[in-house]
Design a protein around this motif. Sequence first.
Motif, PDB file in Angstrom:
ATOM      1  N   PRO A 169       0.801  -1.233   0.000  1.00 16.80           N
ATOM      2  CA  PRO A 169       0.000   0.000   0.000  1.00 16.80           C
ATOM      3  C   PRO A 169       0.832   1.282   0.000  1.00 16.80           C
ATOM      4  O   PRO A 169       0.407   2.294  -0.575  1.00 16.80           O
ATOM      5  N   ARG A 170       1.999   1.264   0.612  1.00 15.97           N
ATOM      6  CA  ARG A 170       2.788   2.494   0.681  1.00 15.97           C
ATOM      7  C   ARG A 170       3.490   2.810  -0.635  1.00 15.97           C
ATOM      8  O   ARG A 170       3.955   3.929  -0.844  1.00 15.97           O
ATOM      9  N   TRP A 171       3.549   1.811  -1.516  1.00 15.95           N
ATOM     10  CA  TRP A 171       4.120   2.009  -2.840  1.00 15.95           C
ATOM     11  C   TRP A 171       3.027   2.219  -3.892  1.00 15.95           C
ATOM     12  O   TRP A 171       3.325   2.294  -5.081  1.00 15.95           O
ATOM     13  N   SER A 172       1.778   2.295  -3.476  1.00 13.51           N
ATOM     14  CA  SER A 172       0.664   2.385  -4.416  1.00 13.51           C
ATOM     15  C   SER A 172       0.615   3.743  -5.103  1.00 13.51           C
ATOM     16  O   SER A 172       1.218   4.720  -4.651  1.00 13.51           O
ATOM     17  N   GLU A 173      -0.119   3.804  -6.198  1.00 16.02           N
ATOM     18  CA  GLU A 173      -0.257   5.054  -6.946  1.00 16.02           C
ATOM     19  C   GLU A 173      -0.757   6.191  -6.061  1.00 16.02           C
ATOM     20  O   GLU A 173      -0.279   7.323  -6.145  1.00 16.02           O
ATOM     21  N   GLU A 174      -1.714   5.891  -5.174  1.00 18.73           N
ATOM     22  CA  GLU A 174      -2.309   6.953  -4.369  1.00 18.73           C
ATOM     23  C   GLU A 174      -1.415   7.432  -3.233  1.00 18.73           C
ATOM     24  O   GLU A 174      -1.612   8.537  -2.717  1.00 18.73           O
ATOM     25  N   ASN A 175      -0.406   6.617  -2.853  1.00 14.81           N
ATOM     26  CA  ASN A 175       0.427   6.990  -1.709  1.00 14.81           C
ATOM     27  C   ASN A 175       1.880   7.298  -2.059  1.00 14.81           C
ATOM     28  O   ASN A 175       2.595   7.914  -1.257  1.00 14.81           O
ATOM     29  N   PHE A 176       2.316   6.878  -3.241  1.00 14.12           N
ATOM     30  CA  PHE A 176       3.741   6.967  -3.579  1.00 14.12           C
ATOM     31  C   PHE A 176       4.271   8.399  -3.474  1.00 14.12           C
ATOM     32  O   PHE A 176       5.256   8.660  -2.778  1.00 14.12           O
ATOM     33  N   ASP A 177       3.641   9.327  -4.144  1.00 15.90           N
ATOM     34  CA  ASP A 177       4.159  10.697  -4.178  1.00 15.90           C
ATOM     35  C   ASP A 177       4.162  11.332  -2.800  1.00 15.90           C
ATOM     36  O   ASP A 177       5.110  12.052  -2.437  1.00 15.90           O
ATOM     37  N   ALA A 178       3.129  11.076  -2.009  1.00 14.40           N
ATOM     38  CA  ALA A 178       3.089  11.642  -0.659  1.00 14.40           C
ATOM     39  C   ALA A 178       4.232  11.110   0.187  1.00 14.40           C
ATOM     40  O   ALA A 178       4.833  11.855   0.983  1.00 14.40           O
ATOM     41  N   ASN A 179       4.568   9.837   0.019  1.00 14.37           N
ATOM     42  CA  ASN A 179       5.638   9.241   0.820  1.00 14.37           C
ATOM     43  C   ASN A 179       7.026   9.675   0.373  1.00 14.37           C
ATOM     44  O   ASN A 179       8.003   9.527   1.129  1.00 14.37           O
ATOM     45  N   LEU A 180       7.129  10.227  -0.835  1.00 15.63           N
ATOM     46  CA  LEU A 180       8.422  10.772  -1.262  1.00 15.63           C
ATOM     47  C   LEU A 180       8.864  11.928  -0.373  1.00 15.63           C
ATOM     48  O   LEU A 180      10.069  12.204  -0.254  1.00 15.63           O
ATOM     49  N   ALA A 181       7.921  12.597   0.271  1.00 12.59           N
ATOM     50  CA  ALA A 181       8.283  13.701   1.163  1.00 12.59           C
ATOM     51  C   ALA A 181       9.145  13.213   2.319  1.00 12.59           C
ATOM     52  O   ALA A 181      10.019  13.946   2.805  1.00 12.59           O
ATOM     53  N   ILE A 182       8.904  11.987   2.765  1.00 13.67           N
ATOM     54  CA  ILE A 182       9.725  11.407   3.834  1.00 13.67           C
ATOM     55  C   ILE A 182      11.160  11.231   3.351  1.00 13.67           C
ATOM     56  O   ILE A 182      12.124  11.557   4.053  1.00 13.67           O
ATOM     57  N   VAL A 183      11.302  10.732   2.136  1.00 11.44           N
ATOM     58  CA  VAL A 183      12.638  10.545   1.555  1.00 11.44           C
ATOM     59  C   VAL A 183      13.353  11.883   1.425  1.00 11.44           C
ATOM     60  O   VAL A 183      14.559  12.006   1.728  1.00 11.44           O
ATOM     61  N   ASP A 184      12.650  12.903   0.997  1.00  6.92           N
ATOM     62  CA  ASP A 184      13.268  14.211   0.812  1.00  6.92           C
ATOM     63  C   ASP A 184      13.753  14.782   2.147  1.00  6.92           C
ATOM     64  O   ASP A 184      14.790  15.452   2.203  1.00  6.92           O
ATOM     65  N   THR A 185      13.009  14.528   3.216  1.00  5.40           N
ATOM     66  CA  THR A 185      13.446  14.966   4.543  1.00  5.40           C
ATOM     67  C   THR A 185      14.751  14.280   4.944  1.00  5.40           C
ATOM     68  O   THR A 185      15.687  14.921   5.435  1.00  5.40           O
TER      69      THR A 185
END
Length: 330
Positions: free
Chosen positions: A232-248
């Motif tokens: 679910p965290r790699w899904s289309e609906e969540n992927f871009d939002a979770n990239l913010a964690i990586v950017d931090t």
Amino acid sequence: MKYRTLGQGLEVSAIGIGCMPMVAGGNIVYGEANADDAIETIHRAIDLGVTFFDTAEIYGPFQNEELVGRAIRGKRDNLVIATKFGFRFEGDQITGADSSPANIRRACEASLKRLGIDTIDLFYQHRVDPSVPIEDVVGTMADLKAEGKIRHLALSEAGEQTLRRAHATHPITALQSEYSLWERGVEDGILPACEELGIGFVPYSPLGRGFLTGNFRSRDALGENDWRRQDPRWSEENFDANLAIVDTIRTIADRNGASVAQVALAWLIAQGDHIVPIPGVKRIATMSDSVAAADLELSDADLAELSAAVPPGAAQGDRYGERGMRMVRL
């Protein structure tokens, strides 16, 4: 390499190696894998001082233990080999959870044979089986220890009360559960219990199944049969939002001249002396980068900034689909 002690005096390298991604094909695919590359990666990890290697009969199934067995042949001394039981099979198909005494013994004997070793150093119940009291599970594991077939008892994804009941039956050396900057649920109850009871904690998927390496900017990078397409965290609906964690994480990585993965792992290591993450790897370059995190010391300010920027619940989506979520924290 630095070293840490899990429960019951079991010393391991401060970072272990999750071997699950190393098998090409099989039931759990994380990108392309090559057996020769994987074996070379294990050999290089040993050269770097890594002593802790994690596998399970369910990976492949069975193929992963066979690969690890080939890799450690002639190099067994001083290594801590961990594997797991807890499922029943029809051929190579998993048909459900099974921690009955007979199945535990079957799994132990089969794992010993596939790994080519006389004793399993750390033997995990892979998932709690609600149909078998944990006291009976631990009792069977204790018998195997008395017979010299395993050295240490461990659980995976057990809830706090199950862990306490297990430890009261026989000392538990380690609990393995998912823990990372984007999955912090164990901080409430489970981690404090491990510290109280003197049980080591082994975070699996410490890099969010690769998401927290910073190497993925789109789901298009995943192959069609990649297991993460159902995450679910790699899904289309969540992927871009979770990239913010990586950017931090990347901001702090750049500040420290480190990789994103190294910062994510260093943060985990800093959460307690009893914590030993096992990032999954299949190539020397990735392994070398992750192992170097053992020497990365983040400042108190860096650690506080990470913890505040990625609080519990920050990741979008569950960490498993519905079926997987029913099998954790029992």
